[in-house]
Each structure stands twice: as C-alpha cells, then as structure tokens.
Design a protein around this motif. Structure first.
Motif, PDB file in Angstrom:
ATOM      1  N   CYS A 277       0.846  -1.196   0.000  1.00  0.00           N
ATOM      2  CA  CYS A 277       0.000   0.000   0.000  1.00  0.00           C
ATOM      3  C   CYS A 277       0.874   1.236   0.000  1.00  0.00           C
ATOM      4  N   ASP A 281       0.066   5.629   3.997  1.00  0.00           N
ATOM      5  CA  ASP A 281      -1.190   5.072   4.506  1.00  0.00           C
ATOM      6  C   ASP A 281      -1.008   3.770   5.268  1.00  0.00           C
ATOM      7  N   SER A 292      -7.833   3.179  -0.264  1.00  0.00           N
ATOM      8  CA  SER A 292      -6.585   3.902  -0.003  1.00  0.00           C
ATOM      9  C   SER A 292      -5.379   2.981  -0.078  1.00  0.00           C
ATOM     10  N   ARG A 295      -4.469   2.404  -4.036  1.00  0.00           N
ATOM     11  CA  ARG A 295      -4.134   3.505  -4.948  1.00  0.00           C
ATOM     12  C   ARG A 295      -2.631   3.518  -5.265  1.00  0.00           C
TER      13      ARG A 295
END
Length: 307
Positions: A277, A281, A292, A295
């Motif tokens: 990730c 985040d 999230s 992305r």
C-alpha cells in the motif's frame, strides 16, 4: 595602609617552581610530541572519503535537516529539492513509516533484527514523537544488527544506534555492502539462524538494480516465520518520476519501481496487514480491500512473512 588578611582566610599556597632543564638534558619519554589520534597509523575507514561525492544516506540526512552530510551531499540534496519541493516531506514520511513498522514488529514479538542498509539515524532533535530506533522498542533479549557500506553511516551508527553493553538488547554493527550477500551471510552474525528474523529494507532497494536477487538471497538464508519489511520509491506518480530525474542529475543510484514491480519482490512471501500500500497510509489495521491501500502513490510499503 597595609590590608590585613581575614583571620579565617586560608594561608596562601606556595607557588611551585619548575626546575629549569639544562640544555643538554633530554626530555623524558612521556613528553614525546602528540602525533594525532590513536588510529593515525591504521587505515581508518573514512580516510579516503571524498566529501564532494554525494551518498544517498547523507543526502537523505540533508533532506531531513540533519548535519551529518558534506558539500557534495548538500549540492545533490538541493538538486533533489529543486526537482520537487516536496522531497523533504517525503523523507519525513519514510522515517515515520520506519517507526510504525518497527513498533508493529516489536509488538509481534520479533527478537532478531537485520537492518540491511540501515542509513543514518534521524537527527536527534528532529522530532520527539518517534522512538529513536529499534533497540528502544525491541523486547529484552533481542539482537539488532545494523549493516551498511558507508563508513560515515557506520561511524554514526556505532555512536548513536547502540545500547548499553549490559543492557537488555544486544546491538551490533557490520560495515558491508548488502548486495554482497554471500559476504554478509558468511559473517558470523550474532543471530540464531534456526529462529525467525526480521529483514528490514527501509528505503534502500531503489539503489539496487537487481533488487529481486538480493531479496531472494536473504529469504533463502532465514527461517520460516521470518518477516520482511520494504519501503520503496515509486515510478507510478509524477513525483516519483521527478525524483528519478533529479537523482540521476545528482549522480545518485535510483531505480524507481511500479506497484506491480514492488509486489513481485515479495512474490514468495505472505503479505500481512494491508499488503502492498502507499507508504503514507500503511497501518496494520488497514484492509487490503480498502481503496486507499490500492491507490498508486509516490512510495510503497509492505510487511510480509516467510511461509
């Protein structure tokens, strides 16, 4: 009028007079002139350091506002900032992820840590809301080994990334190139290889063109249940592309990778928490299905376990 001494005043101390040495008398052996520090006749690792040549860890220190850098590092750092004004903020984000990941591993009970390409400690005055480093979080009886090839980095690591000799956590340092994994793994590291170990690759793999080979080599050397932590700069954003250009202009090694390429580095590992990730985040509570977490971003983070 002569001033009388106070009746309780101490008597004056006699003045010691040095005997004049005759011209033909030799000075005693203890008076031989000082010829520099104790390592003057030994090949000190920093002796051939070129302060004009930039090095990634010291450039990162400059971006963080530190002082462990030279003229060449500062010139390269300014080029990076000229290429993208937010480069300093990203350096802070990388240190914050390091702190979050270390706290997560410590809570998971990790007792053996290999900090591969450890880099310079964060400036001690930079922030007080993060732990100084691993040995402040590790459980009693843990072993931490910091490894880096830069002699300046290791000089500061030995001074700052250390614990008391009689303390509950053992900290050791090894000056070596982590890409020479046969040499690193051939060293008598103070870890028990039959037990799990945490492999920490914080913000270092973008400097290595064949990073997948390095990850596989260390994976093969550790026991099942070992953990892998990677933070990596991204090729998926305009910021990442700007960083790649500015680092190239500064003469710094830089291989940004896409989300898919970073995922392939962990192909044989079980991904934990949010899987791969965005670095800013990452949290163990984040789900891989969260938007999230999915992305594309300027940097990625992952924590994984060896099956």
């Amino acid at each position: 009028m002569t001033r009388q001494p106070h009746p309780l005043a101490a008597p004056p101390r006699p003045v010691a007079r040095r005997r004049a040495r005759p011209l033909n008398e030799q000075a005693p052996e203890s008076r031989t002139p000082w010829n520099g520090p104790a390592f003057a006749d030994v090949e000190h690792p920093c002796r051939h350091l070129d302060p004009v040549v930039a090095q990634s860890a010291r450039v990162e220190d400059f971006l963080l506002g530190g002082r462990t850098n030279f003229a060449g590092d500062r010139a390269a750092g300014r080029q990076v900032i000229d290429g993208r004004a937010g480069a300093g903020d990203d350096a802070v984000a990388r240190k914050r992820f390091r702190a979050r990941a270390m706290a997560y591993l410590a809570a998971a009970g990790v007792t053996q840590w290999l900090d591969l390409g450890c880099g310079l400690p964060r400036p001690h005055w930079w922030t007080t809301d993060l732990p100084a480093d691993i040995h402040h979080l590790a459980a009693p009886g843990s072993t931490v080994v910091h490894i880096d090839r830069d002699p300046v980095v290791m000089t500061h690591a030995r001074a700052l990334l250390r614990a008391r000799d009689d303390g509950p956590v053992r900290v050791r340092h090894l000056e070596a190139d982590i890409t020479d994994f046969s040499a690193v793994l051939g060293t008598d590291l103070p870890i028990r290889r039959e037990r799990p170990v945490a492999l920490l690759l914080f913000d270092v793999l973008h400097e290595i063109a064949d990073a997948d080979q390095v990850v596989r080599a260390y994976q093969a050397a550790v026991a099942p249940g070992s953990l892998l932590v990677i933070s990596h700069r991204s090729a998926d954003s305009e910021d990442g592309q700007a960083d790649a250009s500015s680092h190239a202009l500064a003469g710094l090694p830089y291989t940004a990778r896409s989300r898919e390429e970073v995922t392939r580095l962990c192909a044989d590992w079980e991904l934990l928490g949010p899987a791969l990730c965005p670095l800013t985040d990452w949290s163990p509570a984040l789900s891989p299905d969260d938007l999230s977490a999915q992305r594309r971003a300027g940097g990625y983070a992952v924590v994984a376990r060896k099956p």
